[in-house]
Design a protein around this motif. Structure first.
Motif, short mmCIF file in Angstrom:
data_model
loop_
_atom_site.label_atom_id
_atom_site.label_comp_id
_atom_site.label_asym_id
_atom_site.label_seq_id
_atom_site.Cartn_x
_atom_site.Cartn_y
_atom_site.Cartn_z
N PRO A 1 0.80 -1.24 0.00
CA PRO A 1 0.00 0.00 0.00
C PRO A 1 0.82 1.28 0.00
O PRO A 1 0.29 2.35 -0.31
N GLY B 1 -6.32 -4.91 -2.00
CA GLY B 1 -6.05 -4.90 -0.57
C GLY B 1 -4.56 -5.03 -0.34
O GLY B 1 -3.75 -4.97 -1.27
N VAL B 2 -4.18 -5.20 0.92
CA VAL B 2 -2.77 -5.33 1.26
C VAL B 2 -2.19 -6.58 0.59
O VAL B 2 -2.67 -7.70 0.82
N ASP C 1 -5.52 0.35 2.67
CA ASP C 1 -4.96 -0.98 2.41
C ASP C 1 -4.53 -1.16 0.96
O ASP C 1 -4.12 -2.24 0.56
N ARG C 2 -4.62 -0.08 0.18
CA ARG C 2 -4.22 -0.06 -1.22
C ARG C 2 -4.10 1.39 -1.64
O ARG C 2 -4.57 2.29 -0.93
#
Length: 286
Positions: A120, A154-155, A220-221
Motif C-alpha cells: 500500500p 487490498g494489502v 490498504d491499497r
C-alpha cells in the motif's frame, strides 16, 4: 534466517510459467527481482513449496512505445528509470521510480514485481493508478486486461489469480496538455513512504480536466481522491486557494491506520499537504 527448502523451476516462456502455476497452485510463488519475496522467505513469512523464476522469459523484458507505453513485467526498475522512452513519453514514471528503495534495489527489482506485490505504500502502484494504467494478466485462457482501479484489492492482494501471471502494464501516451507529478514523505530516502501522492491532469485554457489524484500509505491499497478530483474539474490549479481546497478534500475522507511509523492523524494531515505540492509541481513544472 534462511528460507525453508523449496523446489525451483525456471521457465523460458509465459505459457510455461502459467502451466507451472496451474500445476502447483497456491504452493508456488513467482520470483522476479526478489526484493520483497526473498526477505520474506528468509524470515519464514513466506514458505512456498515451489519457486518459479521468470527471469529467463525474454518477452517480459520488453519496453516499447507502440500505441502507448508498454512495460513488460520483468523490466528492471532501473531500466525503466533510465529509459529514454519513459523519460520522453511518461516522465512521471521515472520521477516515481527515483523514490523506490536504493540503487541496488532498483537494479534487481522489477516493475511488475512491485505492482504485483501491491504494498500500500509503494510508488509504482500509486503512479499507475494516477495514470489510469492497464495491467495485462495472462492465464491458461489467454490474456485479459485490468484497469489499475480494479487491480489493487487490498494489502498484498491484486486481481491476479493463483494460476495467472502479471505480464505487463500499458500507459496511454499523454497529450501535450497533460501535466503530472509525484511526491512522497519518508523518514529517510529509500525508506517506504509514509504517504505518497501522484497527480495527473490536462490543463486546457487554464482549467484542469481529466484529473486523477492517487494516494499511498493511507489505506490498504492506493486510493483515488474522488472528491478532490471532482472539485478540480474546470478550475484553475494555478490558484493556491484551489489547491488548498483540493488538498483538504483529498484528506477529508481518509481514515489512515496508525502504526509504529506514524499515527493516522499525521498521515491524514500530510496527505493534504502532498496533494497541494503535487498539484503545484504538475502545473508549475517544479
Amino acid at each position: 534466517m534462511k528460507p525453508a527448502s523449496f523446489k525451483y523451476a525456471c521457465p523460458t516462456s509465459v505459457q510455461e510459467a502459467v502451466g507451472l502455476l496451474q500445476h502447483f497452485g497456491d504452493d508456488a510463488k513467482v520470483l522476479a527481482g526478489g526484493q520483497s519475496l526473498v526477505p520474506m522467505m528468509n524470515g519464514r513469512l513466506a514458505q512456498p513449496d515451489v519457486l518459479i523464476d521468470i527471469n529467463q522469459i525474454a518477452e517480459l523484458r520488453v519496453l516499447e512505445v507502440n500505441g502507448g507505453l508498454r512495460i513488460g513485467a520483468g523490466v528492471r526498475q532501473r531500466t525503466a528509470l533510465e529509459s529514454p522512452d519513459v523519460q520522453r513519453v511518461v516522465p512521471v514514471i521515472a520521477e516515481a521510480l527515483r523514490h523506490v528503495g536504493h540503487v541496488g534495489i532498483r537494479a534487481r527489482g522489477t516493475v511488475g514485481g512491485s505492482i504485483a506485490h501491491a504494498d500500500p505504500a509503494a510508488e509504482l502502484p500509486t503512479i499507475m493508478l494516477a495514470l489510469d494504467a492497464t495491467m495485462t494478466v495472462t492465464g491458461a485462457g489467454g490474456q485479459r486486461t485490468v484497469p489499475a482501479e480494479e487491480f489493487f484489492r487490498g494489502v498484498f492482494t491484486t486481481a491476479v489469480e493463483y494460476d495467472e501471471l502479471l505480464t505487463g502494464v500499458h500507459v496511454a501516451v499523454p497529450g501535450p496538455a497533460s501535466r503530472s507529478a509525484f511526491v512522497e514523505v519518508s523518514r529517510r530516502r529509500g525508506d517506504f513512504a509514509l504517504v505518497g501522492a501522484a497527480v495527473s491532469l490536462e490543463l486546457i485554457d487554464g482549467a484542469a480536466r481529466r484529473v486523477r489524484i492517487a494516494l499511498s500509505g493511507v489505506a490498504d491499497r492506493p486510493v483515488l481522491a474522488h472528491r478532490a478530483q471532482e472539485f478540480l474539474e474546470g478550475r484553475d490549479p494555478h490558484d493556491p486557494v484551489v489547491r488548498e481546497e483540493a488538498g483538504r478534500l483529498a484528506a477529508a475522507d481518509l481514515d489512515p491506520a496508525s502504526d509504529i511509523h506514524a499515527p493516522g492523524s499525521y498521515r491524514k494531515k500530510v496527505s493534504a499537504v502532498l496533494v497541494k505540492r503535487a498539484l503545484s509541481n504538475a502545473v508549475n513544472g517544479e
